[in-house]
Motif scaffolding. Structure first.
Motif: not given
Length: 139
Positions: A17-45
């Protein structure tokens, strides 16, 4: 089904969705509604599987590396959640002297395997772009 699959799909759709197709784990976590550490674990996979890559430092984050019109939910499911429909424990015991008790585990395993194949088949017809289009239709 595990929540990592949902987080993965949400994250990839958000990056698409993002024009630059890039976001920090904090930005993603805020959009998902979860903790950034959890997002980082998923994004690692997702990174290990080639869906995203990372850029370190200021202005860094996760960058989408796949074509959202090609990658399907089945592709993501296979990486993040395959086998999650099959329970880790099933009732019965093959050693039991009862037709039901001694065969329930094997029969239920077959039922869950069939259900998972049908789920993957359904997911294979839905791309990241399809999900994003459905979201645009909501607005």
């Amino acid at each position: 089904m595990n929540s990592e699959f949902t987080i993965a799909v949400h994250s990839l759709v958000y990056l698409a969705y993002l024009p630059e197709r890039m976001a920090s784990s904090d930005m993603i976590a805020e959009n998902v509604g979860t903790h950034s550490a959890r997002v980082r674990k998923v994004m690692s996979g997702l990174r290990r599987s080639g869906f995203v890559d990372t850029r370190e430092g200021s202005g860094g984050g996760y960058r989408l590396t796949i074509d959202p019109s090609v990658v399907t939910l089945a592709d993501i499911y296979r990486v993040m959640a395959q086998g999650s429909l099959i329970p880790s424990w099933c009732s019965g015991n093959p050693e039991m002297d009862c037709l039901v008790g001694s065969n329930m585990n094997q029969v239920m395993f077959g039922i869950f395997c069939t259900a998972e194949k049908q789920l993957e088949s359904h997911f294979s017809a839905i791309t990241i772009e399809d999900v994003l289009q459905q979201i645009h239709a909501c607005g």
